[in-house]
Scaffold this motif. Structure first.
Motif, PDB file in Angstrom:
ATOM      1  N   LEU A   1     -12.232 -46.624 -20.486  1.00 52.06           N
ATOM      2  CA  LEU A   1     -12.068 -47.961 -19.919  1.00 52.06           C
ATOM      3  C   LEU A   1     -11.787 -47.910 -18.418  1.00 52.06           C
ATOM      4  O   LEU A   1     -12.205 -48.807 -17.677  1.00 52.06           O
ATOM      5  CB  LEU A   1     -10.939 -48.696 -20.636  1.00 52.06           C
ATOM      6  CG  LEU A   1     -11.244 -49.112 -22.076  1.00 52.06           C
ATOM      7  CD1 LEU A   1     -10.003 -49.703 -22.728  1.00 52.06           C
ATOM      8  CD2 LEU A   1     -12.384 -50.120 -22.113  1.00 52.06           C
ATOM      9  N   LEU A   2     -11.089 -46.876 -17.960  1.00 51.50           N
ATOM     10  CA  LEU A   2     -10.806 -46.737 -16.538  1.00 51.50           C
ATOM     11  C   LEU A   2     -12.109 -46.616 -15.748  1.00 51.50           C
ATOM     12  O   LEU A   2     -12.291 -47.285 -14.713  1.00 51.50           O
ATOM     13  CB  LEU A   2      -9.932 -45.505 -16.296  1.00 51.50           C
ATOM     14  CG  LEU A   2      -9.541 -45.228 -14.840  1.00 51.50           C
ATOM     15  CD1 LEU A   2      -8.731 -46.390 -14.271  1.00 51.50           C
ATOM     16  CD2 LEU A   2      -8.766 -43.924 -14.736  1.00 51.50           C
ATOM     17  N   PHE A   3     -13.023 -45.783 -16.232  1.00 49.23           N
ATOM     18  CA  PHE A   3     -14.310 -45.640 -15.556  1.00 49.23           C
ATOM     19  C   PHE A   3     -15.170 -46.887 -15.734  1.00 49.23           C
ATOM     20  O   PHE A   3     -15.993 -47.217 -14.882  1.00 49.23           O
ATOM     21  CB  PHE A   3     -15.044 -44.400 -16.087  1.00 49.23           C
ATOM     22  CG  PHE A   3     -14.322 -43.119 -15.787  1.00 49.23           C
ATOM     23  CD1 PHE A   3     -13.858 -42.852 -14.506  1.00 49.23           C
ATOM     24  CD2 PHE A   3     -14.086 -42.189 -16.780  1.00 49.23           C
ATOM     25  CE1 PHE A   3     -13.184 -41.676 -14.222  1.00 49.23           C
ATOM     26  CE2 PHE A   3     -13.408 -41.013 -16.501  1.00 49.23           C
ATOM     27  CZ  PHE A   3     -12.953 -40.749 -15.216  1.00 49.23           C
ATOM     28  N   ASP A   4     -14.950 -47.582 -16.850  1.00 43.17           N
ATOM     29  CA  ASP A   4     -15.658 -48.839 -17.089  1.00 43.17           C
ATOM     30  C   ASP A   4     -15.263 -49.886 -16.042  1.00 43.17           C
ATOM     31  O   ASP A   4     -16.084 -50.707 -15.636  1.00 43.17           O
ATOM     32  CB  ASP A   4     -15.317 -49.353 -18.491  1.00 43.17           C
ATOM     33  CG  ASP A   4     -16.466 -50.132 -19.108  1.00 43.17           C
ATOM     34  OD1 ASP A   4     -17.621 -49.703 -18.933  1.00 43.17           O
ATOM     35  OD2 ASP A   4     -16.218 -51.152 -19.762  1.00 43.17           O
ATOM     36  N   HIS A   5     -14.005 -49.841 -15.594  1.00 47.51           N
ATOM     37  CA  HIS A   5     -13.558 -50.763 -14.547  1.00 47.51           C
ATOM     38  C   HIS A   5     -14.313 -50.505 -13.244  1.00 47.51           C
ATOM     39  O   HIS A   5     -14.658 -51.449 -12.514  1.00 47.51           O
ATOM     40  CB  HIS A   5     -12.049 -50.589 -14.295  1.00 47.51           C
ATOM     41  CG  HIS A   5     -11.196 -50.855 -15.497  1.00 47.51           C
ATOM     42  ND1 HIS A   5     -11.619 -51.644 -16.548  1.00 47.51           N
ATOM     43  CD2 HIS A   5      -9.933 -50.433 -15.816  1.00 47.51           C
ATOM     44  CE1 HIS A   5     -10.649 -51.699 -17.461  1.00 47.51           C
ATOM     45  NE2 HIS A   5      -9.629 -50.974 -17.039  1.00 47.51           N
ATOM     46  N   LEU A   6     -14.581 -49.230 -12.942  1.00 39.48           N
ATOM     47  CA  LEU A   6     -15.330 -48.891 -11.734  1.00 39.48           C
ATOM     48  C   LEU A   6     -16.756 -49.422 -11.812  1.00 39.48           C
ATOM     49  O   LEU A   6     -17.307 -49.903 -10.817  1.00 39.48           O
ATOM     50  CB  LEU A   6     -15.343 -47.371 -11.537  1.00 39.48           C
ATOM     51  CG  LEU A   6     -13.997 -46.695 -11.261  1.00 39.48           C
ATOM     52  CD1 LEU A   6     -14.167 -45.192 -11.188  1.00 39.48           C
ATOM     53  CD2 LEU A   6     -13.391 -47.228  -9.964  1.00 39.48           C
ATOM     54  N   ILE A   7     -17.341 -49.326 -13.007  1.00 41.89           N
ATOM     55  CA  ILE A   7     -18.705 -49.840 -13.198  1.00 41.89           C
ATOM     56  C   ILE A   7     -18.733 -51.344 -12.968  1.00 41.89           C
ATOM     57  O   ILE A   7     -19.655 -51.878 -12.332  1.00 41.89           O
ATOM     58  CB  ILE A   7     -19.204 -49.500 -14.622  1.00 41.89           C
ATOM     59  CG1 ILE A   7     -19.272 -47.984 -14.812  1.00 41.89           C
ATOM     60  CG2 ILE A   7     -20.575 -50.120 -14.871  1.00 41.89           C
ATOM     61  CD1 ILE A   7     -19.490 -47.555 -16.243  1.00 41.89           C
ATOM     62  N   TRP A   8     -17.705 -52.039 -13.485  1.00 45.28           N
ATOM     63  CA  TRP A   8     -17.603 -53.490 -13.275  1.00 45.28           C
ATOM     64  C   TRP A   8     -17.486 -53.819 -11.790  1.00 45.28           C
ATOM     65  O   TRP A   8     -18.143 -54.733 -11.293  1.00 45.28           O
ATOM     66  CB  TRP A   8     -16.387 -54.040 -14.026  1.00 45.28           C
ATOM     67  CG  TRP A   8     -16.098 -55.480 -13.701  1.00 45.28           C
ATOM     68  CD1 TRP A   8     -16.699 -56.575 -14.221  1.00 45.28           C
ATOM     69  CD2 TRP A   8     -15.145 -55.961 -12.744  1.00 45.28           C
ATOM     70  NE1 TRP A   8     -16.181 -57.726 -13.669  1.00 45.28           N
ATOM     71  CE2 TRP A   8     -15.225 -57.375 -12.757  1.00 45.28           C
ATOM     72  CE3 TRP A   8     -14.231 -55.347 -11.887  1.00 45.28           C
ATOM     73  CZ2 TRP A   8     -14.427 -58.172 -11.937  1.00 45.28           C
ATOM     74  CZ3 TRP A   8     -13.436 -56.136 -11.071  1.00 45.28           C
ATOM     75  CH2 TRP A   8     -13.533 -57.535 -11.108  1.00 45.28           C
TER      76      TRP A   8
END
Length: 251
Positions: free
Chosen positions: A102-109
């Motif tokens: 989810l942390l890396f998913d935040h970067l994608i967002w």
């Protein structure tokens, strides 16, 4: 009955996980429908609109989960004290991997909305790797739970068989009527019906694991297949969020 239903709707909608599951169902439902329309080569405009909607809902879900990685880290600090070694390792490590995912998913967002420049492909692959490891750990835990269930039921059946044998031999110390010894099919049905959370979680994880495997290129499935497995796992997620009794414990 109607009052209970609407109370359940309000309670479900008040949960962040509940709204996320509904958005997820919408996301993968759109993926399935636009792929089907595209295959039929009809209503191409509708297919484009649904594809754009799927992308928008996916971005919205990433926003809804913003900061969720911290929740998983906090949960991991609690599950690390579980007595059972297999549960402790699989649940805790799964939560830590979910936190990273989810942390890396935040970067994608952040990259999608233009807040910062990021290598979306690189971070998407890294995020998918952590998601995959988390799902593998979940499946290990599922099979361990199933093993425990089967061992327990086999012991119960063995005890019943011994009890039945003592009656046939006319032993006087056991005067209670022995219970019916179940067939294999009846035993399987009993294991499923009495342990729904385990089997629902297994179905969810099997469906979900297709998605990161496809994202990493380990397997190749159509958007339609992704839509189907995504819809199934989303429905299971909605059911477990709606009814806490269907939720796997500990989790």
């Amino acid at each position: 009955m109607a009052t209970d239903f609407f109370s359940g709707v309000v309670k479900f909608n008040a949960q962040t996980s509940g709204r996320d599951k509904l958005c997820r169902l919408c996301q993968y439902g759109c993926k399935l429908v636009w792929w089907y329309i595209h295959q039929q080569e009809r209503h191409k405009d509708l297919a484009v609109k649904l594809k754009n909607l799927e992308s928008s809902v996916s971005t919205t879900r990433k926003l809804l989960r913003f900061g969720k990685s911290v929740d998983f880290i906090q949960s991991a600090l609690k599950t690390i004290h579980i007595d059972d070694t297999v549960w402790r390792l699989t649940i805790t490590l799964s939560k830590l991997n979910q936190a990273c995912y989810l942390l890396f998913d935040h970067l994608i967002w952040a990259g999608r909305v233009g807040i910062m420049k990021v290598d979306s492909k690189k971070w998407s692959e890294l995020s998918a790797r952590f998601w995959l490891v988390s799902l593998i750990l979940n499946l290990v835990r599922n099979f361990y739970d199933i093993y425990i269930i089967l061992v327990r039921e086999v012991k119960i059946q063995a005890a019943r068989a011994k009890k039945s044998s003592s009656h046939l031999n006319g032993d006087s110390y056991d005067k209670d009527k022995p219970r019916k010894i179940l067939t294999n099919n009846e035993l399987a049905f009993k294991c499923i019906s009495e342990n729904k959370p385990v089997w629902l979680d297994l179905i969810k994880n099997i469906c979900d694991i297709v998605l990161p495997l496809n994202a990493l290129g380990r397997i190749h499935v159509t958007p339609g297949t992704q839509g189907v497995v995504g819809v199934i796992s989303s429905i299971v997620g909605i059911a477990t969020t709606w009814d806490p009794l269907l939720r796997l414990v500990p989790s």
